[in-house]
Every structure is written in structure tokens, then in C-alpha cells.
Scaffold this motif. Structure first.
Motif, PDB file in Angstrom:
ATOM      1  N   ALA A  66      -3.338   0.396  -3.806  1.00 50.21           N
ATOM      2  CA  ALA A  66      -3.153  -0.936  -3.098  1.00 50.21           C
ATOM      3  C   ALA A  66      -3.124  -2.291  -4.210  1.00 50.21           C
ATOM      4  CB  ALA A  66      -4.240  -1.360  -1.934  1.00 50.21           C
TER       5      ALA A  66
ATOM      6  N   GLN B  84      -7.700  -4.370   6.116  1.00 50.78           N
ATOM      7  CA  GLN B  84      -6.763  -3.380   6.437  1.00 50.78           C
ATOM      8  C   GLN B  84      -7.343  -1.853   6.869  1.00 50.78           C
ATOM      9  OE1 GLN B  84      -3.013  -4.056   5.680  1.00 50.78           O
ATOM     10  NE2 GLN B  84      -2.394  -2.127   6.472  1.00 50.78           N
TER      11      GLN B  84
ATOM     12  N   ILE C 154       0.866  -1.223   0.184  1.00 53.13           N
ATOM     13  CA  ILE C 154       0.017   0.059   0.029  1.00 53.13           C
ATOM     14  C   ILE C 154       0.778   1.172  -0.117  1.00 53.13           C
ATOM     15  CG2 ILE C 154      -1.649   1.702   1.220  1.00 53.13           C
ATOM     16  CD1 ILE C 154      -2.812  -1.392   2.399  1.00 53.13           C
TER      17      ILE C 154
ATOM     18  N   ILE D 192      -6.332   1.762   7.038  1.00 54.49           N
ATOM     19  CA  ILE D 192      -5.193   2.619   6.482  1.00 54.49           C
ATOM     20  C   ILE D 192      -5.477   4.002   7.105  1.00 54.49           C
ATOM     21  CG2 ILE D 192      -3.963   3.522   4.705  1.00 54.49           C
ATOM     22  CD1 ILE D 192      -5.127   1.007   3.072  1.00 54.49           C
TER      23      ILE D 192
END
Length: 165
Positions: A94, A125, A81, A127
Motif C-alpha cells: 500500500a 480501508q 493497494i 482489504i
């Protein structure tokens, strides 16, 4: 002719026995790879001024083992990422190889982007974005295993679902 000598073939010194079974060895390795599935592995090194270099690994290649027989990929992959800032935009890239667009779910707040992958290999995930964004301004696309999400900077707080083109 003075000083002329016969040139030896480079591979004569090795002997042909080294190359006799090469094709069989390659076929056996390829067959082992087909049985255990594809491996995806990579890394990136990020160096920002005034900070230490950051090494980020991604993929489904397992930790190195003394016993090479135990090299099987886990079900969950860590994608690479990257986050880019330019003017009024924040862009998140990503790498999600072998993921179908329909299996991706994205949710955003002013400070975070959550990427969820559903299906055989579930993954999630969260972020943290480098600055506050307007989640409603998000534009997302997914092509060739690369997810790209772009936001405009703002002060919005509520989570918003993002549609992928």
C-alpha cells in the motif's frame, strides 16, 4: 555561393513577449501550490487473464472541475493497494505518502486486512485477501511511504494486531 541562405533562429517567429513573463508565471504557480499543499495522484491498470482491465486511481487529487479555482485536496487519500500471491505467501503493498509509521494501525483476520491511518487525515480501508491467511504470521514494514504486509496461507479466524518494523 549559390543556394546559400541565412538560417532563422527558431524562437524569432514566436516573439520575445511570450517569454518575458514566464519566470513570473512559474513563481506564481509555485506559490499557489505551496499554499494548497502537495497533490498526490496516480493510477494503475490491472489486467488479469479472462477478466476486464481494472483501472484504480489513488491519491488526494480532487475530481476534475470546470472551475479550476476549486482544486483543493480532500483530507483523506485513497492509497494504491496491490496484492501479490506466490506459493505459500500473500503480500499486500500500500502506498501511503506523507504518513508516519506511528500513525498506522493494522488488524488482520483470515480473510481481511484493515489499514487505518490516524492523525490529521484519518483513513481506513478494509482489504479482502484473495485466500485465507494466518494473521499471526504477518510481517509488516513501512519505508518511504510504502507499507508491505506479508502473510502465510492458513485457516485462522480471529483478528490479530500487527506490529510494524
Amino acid at each position: 555561393m549559390v543556394g546559400t541562405r541565412k538560417r532563422k533562429d527558431f524562437f524569432e517567429d514566436f516573439g520575445s513577449e511570450l517569454f518575458d513573463n514566464l519566470e513570473e508565471m512559474i513563481e506564481a504557480l509555485l506559490e499557489d501550490m505551496r499554499e494548497s499543499g502537495p497533490f498526490v495522484y496516480g493510477f494503475s491498470i490491472i489486467r488479469r487473464p479472462g477478466e476486464d482491465a481494472e483501472l484504480r486511481e489513488f491519491g488526494d487529487f480532487p475530481e476534475h472541475s470546470e472551475d479550476e479555482e476549486d482544486l483543493y485536496p480532500p483530507e483523506i487519500r485513497d492509497p494504491l493497494i496491490d496484492i501479490f500471491e506466490s506459493g505459500e505467501l500473500i503480500q499486500v503493498l500500500a502506498e501511503l505518502p506523507d504518513v508516519e509509521k506511528e500513525d498506522l494501525l493494522l488488524h488482520a483476520t483470515a480473510q481481511n486486512l484493515e489499514i487505518r491511518v490516524l492523525g490529521a487525515a484519518e483513513y481506513s480501508q478494509d482489504i479482502e485477501l484473495p485466500s485465507r491467511v494466518d494473521p499471526r504470521s504477518a510481517k509488516a514494514s513501512y519505508k518511504n511511504g510504502v507499507l508491505e504486509v506479508t502473510f502465510r496461507r492458513c485457516n485462522e479466524e480471529r483478528p490479530v494486531e500487527i506490529k510494524i518494523n
